[in-house]
Design an enzyme around this catalytic site. Structure first.
Site, PDB file in Angstrom:
ATOM      1  CE1 TYR A 149      -1.384  19.042 -22.010  1.00  0.00           C
ATOM      2  CE2 TYR A 149       0.277  17.400 -21.437  1.00  0.00           C
ATOM      3  CZ  TYR A 149      -1.042  17.814 -21.458  1.00  0.00           C
ATOM      4  OH  TYR A 149      -2.023  17.020 -20.931  1.00  0.00           O
ATOM      5  NE  ARG A 156      -5.461  21.072 -17.681  1.00  0.00           N
ATOM      6  CZ  ARG A 156      -5.550  20.166 -18.653  1.00  0.00           C
ATOM      7  NH1 ARG A 156      -6.625  20.140 -19.432  1.00  0.00           N
ATOM      8  NH2 ARG A 156      -4.563  19.315 -18.875  1.00  0.00           N
ATOM      9  CE1 TYR A 209      -1.638   9.468 -18.008  1.00  0.00           C
ATOM     10  CE2 TYR A 209      -1.217  11.665 -18.878  1.00  0.00           C
ATOM     11  CZ  TYR A 209      -1.768  10.407 -19.020  1.00  0.00           C
ATOM     12  OH  TYR A 209      -2.444  10.095 -20.172  1.00  0.00           O
ATOM     13  NE  ARG A 222      -7.115   8.588 -19.454  1.00  0.00           N
ATOM     14  CZ  ARG A 222      -5.969   9.080 -19.896  1.00  0.00           C
ATOM     15  NH1 ARG A 222      -5.930   9.892 -20.948  1.00  0.00           N
ATOM     16  NH2 ARG A 222      -4.849   8.779 -19.274  1.00  0.00           N
ATOM     17  CD  GLU A 329      -5.295  14.189 -27.902  1.00  0.00           C
ATOM     18  OE1 GLU A 329      -4.097  14.197 -27.538  1.00  0.00           O
ATOM     19  OE2 GLU A 329      -6.126  15.028 -27.536  1.00  0.00           O
TER      20      GLU A 329
HETATM   21  C1  3EB Z   1      -3.242  11.749 -22.843  1.00  0.00           C
HETATM   22  O1  3EB Z   1      -4.011  10.803 -22.756  1.00  0.00           O
HETATM   23  C2  3EB Z   1      -3.156  12.426 -24.181  1.00  0.00           C
HETATM   24  O2  3EB Z   1      -4.385  17.838 -21.108  1.00  0.00           O
HETATM   25  O3  3EB Z   1      -6.515  18.175 -21.374  1.00  0.00           O
HETATM   26  C3  3EB Z   1      -5.695  14.041 -24.048  1.00  0.00           C
HETATM   27  C4  3EB Z   1      -6.853  14.703 -23.643  1.00  0.00           C
HETATM   28  C5  3EB Z   1      -4.469  14.527 -23.663  1.00  0.00           C
HETATM   29  C6  3EB Z   1      -6.781  15.856 -22.854  1.00  0.00           C
HETATM   30  C7  3EB Z   1      -5.475  17.527 -21.599  1.00  0.00           C
HETATM   31  C8  3EB Z   1      -4.402  15.698 -22.878  1.00  0.00           C
HETATM   32  C9  3EB Z   1      -5.543  16.348 -22.470  1.00  0.00           C
HETATM   33  O4  3EB Z   1      -2.540  12.121 -21.901  1.00  0.00           O
HETATM   34  C10 3EB Z   1      -3.202  13.888 -24.097  1.00  0.00           C
END
Ligand code: 3EB
Length: 341
Positions: A149, A156, A209, A222, A329
Site C-alpha cells: 500500500y 500515485r 499523515y 475524506r 472500511e
Molecule cells: C484511511 O483513512 C483509511 O489510499 O486512497 C481510505 C480511503 C483509506 C482511501 C486511499 C485509504 C484511501 O487512511 C484508508
C-alpha cells in the site's frame, strides 16, 4: 443531466436497468465472482471480492445517465462520457513494470495508471478527478522492505505531482482496497468543475499523515461534493476506525464499526455545511462495506443495523484494508437534486 447509481443488480436485472438504451450507461462495477466471458460493453471495474450475506455470488452496479454517452479507449483506459462527466477504468498488470528503474513494480504501475488517467482527462477537457476506486492484490504484503500500500502511495503521489502539482486540499475522494489477486485496477469519475473537498475534523487529513504510515502520504480527501447540471452528488471516501492519524479499537470489529460510522456522521455534517441542497442523512446513503475477515460479517451487519436501521442499501464484501490493524472500511454516496432548497 441525471446520474443514478443502480446497486445490487443480478445479471438478469441488467436489462431493466439498461432500458432506454445501453448507451445511457456511463459505466459500473462488477463485484463478487467474475465471469470473464460476460462483457457488458461499458467500462466495468471487476472487483473480485467475495460478497457477504447474499445468495448471489456476484452483483453489478451501474451508473445510468438520461442521455447517450460517448465512448472511447485511451492508453488502455476504457471510458464513457456524458456531457461534462467521464467515467473510466484501467487495469494494469504489475509484471509489465518489473525491473523499472524508479521504485517497485507496483509503484511504477500506479504512477503509470494515474499518468494515463491525467492525460485522458486533459485531452477531454475534464481535468478534475472527483472519485477514484483503487484495488490491488496483497495490499498489506511487505515487499523489498515496504508494504505494498505504501508503494502504491508513492506512485500515485508522483503522478499527481507530475500532472496536477497539488497533493493536498483539492484531491479526489477515494478508496484503496486489497484483493486476493488480480491486476492493479483503478476506476474514476471526473468532470469539468472542481469537486468541493470535505475533510473530517476528527481525523488528520490523509494527505498530512506523518511518515510512520509510509514515505509518502495517501492522496485523497475524506469526501467530495460534485456538481452535474441540476444535481449534487456526495461521495464519501473509504472511512475506517482512525482518530487523529491512529487506528483505534485494534482487534475489536464492533468498536471499529461504530468509530467508522462516527467518522462518516462527522464527514456528512461537514458536507452539509458546504452542500447546496437539503442536508444529507445517514439513512439515505448507499454504502459499500469492506470486511477483512468474512466471519465478522454478522457482527458488523448487526452493529450497522442498530446504528442506521435495516432499510438502508448496503453491499458487504470481503476484502483487505490498507492498514493491517483495520478490520473494516465503509464508503458511501448519495445524490440530491439541485434547486430543491
Ligand atoms: C484511511 O483513512 C483509511 O489510499 O486512497 C481510505 C480511503 C483509506 C482511501 C486511499 C485509504 C484511501 O487512511 C484508508
Amino acid at each position: 443531466m441525471n446520474l443514478q447509481l443502480f446497486s445490487d443488480l443480478s445479471l438478469a436485472d441488467l436489462s431493466d436497468a439498461t432500458s432506454g438504451g445501453a448507451d445511457r450507461v456511463l459505466g459500473g462495477a462488477w463485484l463478487g465472482q467474475l465471469d470473464p466471458a460476460v462483457a457488458p460493453g461499458w467500462p466495468v471495474q471487476g472487483i473480485a471480492a467475495p460478497l457477504l450475506g447474499k445468495s448471489n455470488d456476484c452483483l453489478q452496479e451501474i451508473w445510468r445517465c438520461d442521455a447517450a454517452c460517448a465512448a472511447g479507449e485511451s492508453e488502455g483506459i476504457l471510458w464513457r462520457r456524458a456531457g461534462n462527466l467521464l467515467y473510466g477504468v484501467i487495469e494494469l498488470d504489475e509484471n509489465e513494470f518489473v525491473g523499472s528503474t524508479s521504485g517497485s513494480a507496483l509503484q511504477s504501475a500506479a504512477a503509470e495508471a494515474y499518468r494515463r488517467i491525467f492525460r485522458l482527462l486533459d485531452s477531454q477537457g475534464l481535468p478534475n478527478l472527483w472519485r477514484v476506486w483503487n484495488y490491488l492484490a496483497g495490499i498489506n504484503a511487505e515487499v523489498d522492505g515496504l508494504e505494498r500500500y505504501r508503494q502504491f502511495n508513492i506512485g500515485r503521489q508522483d503522478a499527481f505531482l507530475e500532472y496536477r502539482h497539488v497533493v493536498t486540499g483539492n484531491v479526489p475522494a477515494a478508496c484503496a482496497i486489497g484483493l486476493a489477486s488480480g491486476p492493479l485496477s483503478i476506476a474514476f469519475m471526473a468532470g469539468d468543475l472542481p469537486a468541493v473537498p470535505v475533510e473530517n475534523p476528527r481525523q488528520v487529513s490523509a494527505y498530512n499523515y506523518p511518515s510512520v504510515y509510509g514515505p509518502r502520504s495517501p492522496t485523497f480527501s475524506r469526501a467530495a461534493l460534485v456538481y452535474l447540471p441540476g444535481q449534487e452528488i456526495l461521495f464519501i471516501s473509504g472511512t475506517a476506525s482512525i482518530v487523529g492519524h491512529q487506528t483505534v479499537h485494534s482487534g475489536d470489529v464492533v468498536g471499529q464499526c461504530r468509530e467508522s460510522m462516527t467518522n462518516i456522521a462527522t464527514v456528512v455534517a461537514e458536507a452539509n455545511r458546504l452542500a447546496r441542497t437539503l442536508p444529507y442523512t445517514l439513512g439515505e446513503l448507499s454504502y459499500r462495506v469492506y470486511i477483512r475477515h468474512a466471519g465478522d460479517f454478522p457482527l458488523v451487519e448487526a452493529t450497522l443495523s442498530g446504528l442506521i436501521g435495516d432499510a438502508v442499501e448496503i453491499v458487504y464484501v470481503q476484502a483487505d484494508i490498507c492498514r493491517h490493524d483495520l478490520l473494516l472500511e465503509i464508503e458511501a454516496m448519495a445524490s440530491h437534486t439541485l434547486g430543491s432548497l
